[in-house]
Design a protein around this motif. Structure first.
Motif, PDB file in Angstrom:
ATOM      1  N   GLY A 114      -0.554  -5.443  -7.056  1.00 22.63           N
ATOM      2  CA  GLY A 114      -1.283  -6.630  -6.630  1.00 22.63           C
ATOM      3  C   GLY A 114      -2.036  -6.425  -5.327  1.00 22.63           C
ATOM      4  O   GLY A 114      -2.035  -7.296  -4.442  1.00 22.63           O
ATOM      5  N   ILE A 115      -2.676  -5.265  -5.197  1.00 23.95           N
ATOM      6  CA  ILE A 115      -3.393  -4.910  -3.971  1.00 23.95           C
ATOM      7  C   ILE A 115      -4.720  -4.256  -4.351  1.00 23.95           C
ATOM      8  O   ILE A 115      -4.843  -3.665  -5.429  1.00 23.95           O
ATOM      9  N   SER A 116      -5.713  -4.383  -3.494  1.00 27.60           N
ATOM     10  CA  SER A 116      -7.026  -3.833  -3.805  1.00 27.60           C
ATOM     11  C   SER A 116      -7.055  -2.322  -3.552  1.00 27.60           C
ATOM     12  O   SER A 116      -6.271  -1.793  -2.753  1.00 27.60           O
ATOM     13  N   VAL A 117      -7.995  -1.647  -4.229  1.00 31.59           N
ATOM     14  CA  VAL A 117      -8.172  -0.205  -4.032  1.00 31.59           C
ATOM     15  C   VAL A 117      -8.559   0.092  -2.588  1.00 31.59           C
ATOM     16  O   VAL A 117      -8.106   1.076  -1.989  1.00 31.59           O
ATOM     17  N   GLY A 118      -9.388  -0.762  -2.006  1.00 28.53           N
ATOM     18  CA  GLY A 118      -9.817  -0.556  -0.618  1.00 28.53           C
ATOM     19  C   GLY A 118      -8.661  -0.548   0.357  1.00 28.53           C
ATOM     20  O   GLY A 118      -8.610   0.279   1.275  1.00 28.53           O
ATOM     21  N   GLN A 119      -7.703  -1.452   0.182  1.00 28.92           N
ATOM     22  CA  GLN A 119      -6.527  -1.489   1.066  1.00 28.92           C
ATOM     23  C   GLN A 119      -5.681  -0.230   0.917  1.00 28.92           C
ATOM     24  O   GLN A 119      -5.157   0.292   1.910  1.00 28.92           O
ATOM     25  N   CYS A 141      -2.587  -0.006  -8.375  1.00 28.40           N
ATOM     26  CA  CYS A 141      -3.044  -1.172  -7.600  1.00 28.40           C
ATOM     27  C   CYS A 141      -2.851  -2.463  -8.388  1.00 28.40           C
ATOM     28  O   CYS A 141      -2.509  -3.503  -7.811  1.00 28.40           O
ATOM     29  N   ALA A 142      -3.089  -2.409  -9.693  1.00 27.23           N
ATOM     30  CA  ALA A 142      -2.890  -3.599 -10.530  1.00 27.23           C
ATOM     31  C   ALA A 142      -1.428  -4.022 -10.537  1.00 27.23           C
ATOM     32  O   ALA A 142      -1.113  -5.219 -10.442  1.00 27.23           O
ATOM     33  N   GLN A 191      -4.868   5.388  -9.928  1.00 26.24           N
ATOM     34  CA  GLN A 191      -4.851   4.489  -8.778  1.00 26.24           C
ATOM     35  C   GLN A 191      -5.109   3.040  -9.199  1.00 26.24           C
ATOM     36  O   GLN A 191      -4.475   2.111  -8.674  1.00 26.24           O
ATOM     37  N   PHE A 192      -6.005   2.831 -10.151  1.00 23.17           N
ATOM     38  CA  PHE A 192      -6.292   1.474 -10.603  1.00 23.17           C
ATOM     39  C   PHE A 192      -5.054   0.821 -11.224  1.00 23.17           C
ATOM     40  O   PHE A 192      -4.779  -0.355 -10.994  1.00 23.17           O
ATOM     41  N   ASP A 245       0.837  -1.211   0.000  1.00 24.21           N
ATOM     42  CA  ASP A 245       0.000   0.000   0.000  1.00 24.21           C
ATOM     43  C   ASP A 245       0.869   1.257   0.000  1.00 24.21           C
ATOM     44  O   ASP A 245       0.536   2.258  -0.653  1.00 24.21           O
TER      45      ASP A 245
END
Length: 429
Positions: free
Chosen positions: A390-395, A386-387, A382-383, A133
């Motif tokens: 390897g982490i979600s947008v929420g995290q 995150c891609a 941001q997308f 993150d």
């Protein structure tokens, strides 16, 4: 009646998930039908909006950025940035910030910046023990600086969106963005260091010495020289701002093919395809937004918005704060080009009425639009980050606070201290 149709149809289409360009076009058609005017007027406005000579700069700047992205310039910039600050606590994060800022200067696109630098730095930071993150937040926020760098095609879009309201030159806007770019970078560096200290990230290695810094700078210098060429050429009168974009493409080809020899034919085709796609989207938005802007001017949307704001307060600082908040909110739902084209005719007259210079407003608008690229639901920068991480947008959103806070400070400084944007243009006027 017609204004209600325009606002409701546009909002409804966005809620239904219709692409922004088509939402703008269909709402314009619905409005013209409600007004009893010929539908052909929409297409006339679209074609007229795209037939501007200055728009030639957009495909060239986009193409230059894609060539830089696929030409391997990012690796050399990373080496230089890491030699400079990689030895301090959170050094890779700070190297990331400096690298993204430098690459943003040659690519002029936050999306290209996060794609190039993120693919190098995010995996490297994770490998060295940094949290995913943190790596993503550092990269995506540092990449936003590219929106106000000299090669940014969004500056061209703003000058054209503002053309009927005030005289804003491309050169003036480029110069106005240089000091705010430094401020954004310093704020990002502060946030990256503060979070690194709080999380106790280790120090990796020692300072390699100024000889290594000079060597790595020399390796990166041919790619970075595009900014010098653009500014020097325009200031000296050797070429116009529009012509500088084609010079940037020629230099990008020279550096990636002749100097570095890193641009393969396959990547060249990818750069061409990506540039054509981006240019098509941007020009479609410009044409359709010209029709949309015609209706907003016809039905006095800026005047009504200004009157509504003045009912809340007549203090300039409150008005500017409200404009910032609205720009940020709209930027989270709209693409950057669409936000510039829609919001400039609405908010720029209001800001000018309360004493803000058009160039200062332009940089404030571009920074807010860039922040929107790092915020869901649109959040394309941001997308991508995150891609890669390897982490979600929420995290990522759960720990985004310090970085948002740093850039909020930068936006407020640009908004309330005119010197930061106007000093350099006035000095070189």
């Amino acid at each position: 009646m017609e204004l209600t149709v325009l606002a409701l149809s546009f909002t409804l289409l966005l809620i239904l998930g219709v692409p922004v360009a088509f939402a703008i076009g269909l709402s314009s058609v619905a409005t013209i039908i409600a007004a009893g005017l010929p539908v052909a007027m929409v297409f006339q406005k679209m074609v007229g909006g795209m037939q501007v000579f200055s728009f030639l700069a957009i495909p060239f700047f986009v193409f230059a950025g894609e060539l830089m992205l696929y030409g391997g310039i990012a690796d050399r910039i990373v080496r230089f940035a890491n030699s400079l600050v990689g030895h301090v606590r959170g050094g890779l994060g700070m190297s990331n910030v400096i690298g993204c800022t430098i690459f943003g200067g040659v690519a002029g696109s936050p999306l290209a910046d996060v794609s190039a630098m993120g693919s190098v730095m995010i995996p490297l930071m994770k490998k060295e023990g940094y949290d995913a993150d943190y790596a993503v937040n550092v990269t995506t926020h540092a990449a936003l600086v590219g929106a106000i760098m000299p090669t940014s095609h969004n500056m061209i879009i703003f000058t054209l969106a503002a053309s009927g309201l005030a005289s804003v030159s491309v050169l003036g806007l480029i110069l106005a963005g240089l000091v705010p770019a430094i401020i954004l970078t310093l704020c990002n560096l502060g946030a990256a260091y503060w979070v690194a200290v709080r999380r106790g990230y280790p120090i990796h290695g020692n300072f390699p010495g100024w000889l290594e810094v000079i060597k790595s700078l020399g390796a990166a210098l041919p790619g970075l020289f595009v900014v010098v060429i653009i500014l020097g050429g325009i200031l000296s009168g050797a070429f116009t701002a529009t012509e500088s974009a084609s010079i940037a493409v020629a230099w990008a080809l020279f550096v990636t093919v002749i100097v570095y020899r890193t641009l393969t034919f396959q990547n060249f085709l990818k750069a061409c395809a990506k540039a054509c796609k981006t240019t098509g989207v941007v020009l479609l938005l410009i044409g359709i937004s010209n029709a949309f802007g015609y209706f907003m001017a016809l039905y006095e949307v800026p005047q009504m918005t200004g009157a509504l704001m003045q009912k809340i307060s007549t203090e300039p600082w409150v008005i500017f704060l409200m404009i910032n908040i609205l720009l940020f909110i709209l930027g989270t739902f709209l693409d950057m080009a669409a936000t510039i084209l829609i919001c400039t005719p609405i908010f720029m007259p209001i800001a000018m009425h309360f004493g803000m210079d058009p160039m200062q407003f332009g940089i404030m608008l571009l920074i807010n639009c860039a922040l929107g690229l790092n915020t869901p639901p649109v959040g394309s920068v941001q997308f991508v980050g995150c891609a890669i991480g390897g982490i979600s947008v929420g995290q990522v959103m759960r720990t985004i606070g310090p970085f948002y806070g740093a850039l909020t400070v930068a936006v407020l400084l640009v908004t309330y201290v005119p010197m930061f944007t106007l000093w350099l243009p006035n000095l070189l006027k």
